[in-house]
Design an enzyme around this catalytic site. Sequence first.
Site, PDB file in Angstrom:
ATOM      1  N   ASN A 104       0.833  -1.207   0.000  1.00 56.00           N
ATOM      2  CA  ASN A 104       0.000   0.000   0.000  1.00 56.00           C
ATOM      3  C   ASN A 104       0.865   1.252   0.000  1.00 56.00           C
ATOM      4  O   ASN A 104       0.581   2.209  -0.724  1.00 56.00           O
ATOM      5  CB  ASN A 104      -0.932   0.012   1.221  1.00 56.00           C
ATOM      6  N   ASN A 164      -6.588   5.114   8.516  1.00 57.62           N
ATOM      7  CA  ASN A 164      -6.093   3.739   8.522  1.00 57.62           C
ATOM      8  C   ASN A 164      -6.845   2.945   7.460  1.00 57.62           C
ATOM      9  O   ASN A 164      -7.979   3.284   7.105  1.00 57.62           O
ATOM     10  CB  ASN A 164      -6.367   3.116   9.898  1.00 57.62           C
ATOM     11  N   LEU A 176       1.279  -1.899  12.866  1.00 57.76           N
ATOM     12  CA  LEU A 176       0.683  -2.817  13.839  1.00 57.76           C
ATOM     13  C   LEU A 176       0.811  -2.384  15.289  1.00 57.76           C
ATOM     14  O   LEU A 176       0.320  -3.069  16.179  1.00 57.76           O
ATOM     15  CB  LEU A 176       1.273  -4.218  13.636  1.00 57.76           C
ATOM     16  N   HIS A 192      -8.207  -0.998   6.793  1.00 54.70           N
ATOM     17  CA  HIS A 192      -8.397  -2.295   7.437  1.00 54.70           C
ATOM     18  C   HIS A 192      -8.940  -3.270   6.398  1.00 54.70           C
ATOM     19  O   HIS A 192      -9.848  -2.917   5.637  1.00 54.70           O
ATOM     20  CB  HIS A 192      -9.365  -2.174   8.621  1.00 54.70           C
TER      21      HIS A 192
HETATM   22  C1  GAR Z   1      -3.059  -4.488   4.449  1.00 59.82           C
HETATM   23  O1  GAR Z   1      -3.856  -5.533   3.944  1.00 59.82           O
HETATM   24  C2  GAR Z   1      -3.826  -3.685   5.464  1.00 59.82           C
HETATM   25  O2  GAR Z   1      -5.192  -3.600   5.181  1.00 59.82           O
HETATM   26  C3  GAR Z   1      -3.580  -4.490   6.695  1.00 59.82           C
HETATM   27  O3  GAR Z   1      -2.227  -4.862   6.622  1.00 59.82           O
HETATM   28  C4  GAR Z   1      -1.887  -5.047   5.253  1.00 59.82           C
HETATM   29  C5  GAR Z   1      -0.594  -4.322   4.961  1.00 59.82           C
HETATM   30  O4  GAR Z   1      -0.099  -4.699   3.701  1.00 59.82           O
HETATM   31  N1  GAR Z   1      -3.854  -3.731   7.885  1.00 59.82           N
HETATM   32  C6  GAR Z   1      -4.414  -4.272   8.982  1.00 59.82           C
HETATM   33  O5  GAR Z   1      -4.673  -5.445   9.067  1.00 59.82           O
HETATM   34  C7  GAR Z   1      -4.683  -3.292  10.106  1.00 59.82           C
HETATM   35  N2  GAR Z   1      -5.449  -3.889  11.162  1.00 59.82           N
HETATM   36  P1  GAR Z   1       1.080  -3.871   3.026  1.00 59.82           P
HETATM   37  O6  GAR Z   1       2.190  -3.721   4.053  1.00 59.82           O
HETATM   38  O7  GAR Z   1       1.518  -4.687   1.856  1.00 59.82           O
HETATM   39  O8  GAR Z   1       0.528  -2.540   2.602  1.00 59.82           O
END
Ligand code: GAR
Length: 188
Positions: A14, A103, A86, A105
């Site tokens: 992301n 954020n 996290l 999710h």
């Molecule tokens: C993403 O899928 C995001 O939605 C999730 O972590 C991933 C990060 O991926 N976030 C959560 O679960 C928050 N509770 P990335 O590091 O490849 O962007």
Amino acid sequence: MKKIAIFASGEGSNAESIVNYFRTPGSHAEVALIVTNRPDAPVINRAERLGVDYAVITRAELNDGVTILNLLDRYAIDIVVLAGFLLMIPCGLIERYRGRIVNIHPSLLPKFGGKGMYGNRVHEAVVAAGERLTGITIHHVNEHYDDGAIIFQASIEVDPTDTPADVARKVRQLELTHFAPTIAQTFL
Ligand code: GAR
């Protein structure tokens, strides 16, 4: 030009898509800084490859009330984006950036949210519950996990044969499509 800081603990897919989105000509914002709490997070390699400044902070530095705010001040950060970060965000940071911190999710909140629900754990829970629909939620950040006002949601169907990995792939596609444009529409 608004300045964005992205907080990320892991892969950084992301983060990379947001950096690239705001590099297109005519953009009114740029990602000035990536902040991570994990010295081995793949997002660091992405930051180096993309030529974006990054900082590795400890949990203690995040929570001491000054280090993180000074860092964000040094880069004149206007908007904070949590993209797979996290650690709990301390109240001082939320207060300073209230209304300017979002954020993403990987589920349709309020379903499958809360402490301990992140990444693949969310998709495993979705499949275990036999959900037919899941998706993404982009929301403002307040003092409670996954609880701030919802800005945007998008959904996808879960097929009966989908594994958590299949769901993760579909959700990732939604994230890469919608996160950056939603940030632009919300703040620019
Ligand atoms: C993403 O899928 C995001 O939605 C999730 O972590 C991933 C990060 O991926 N976030 C959560 O679960 C928050 N509770 P990335 O590091 O490849 O962007």
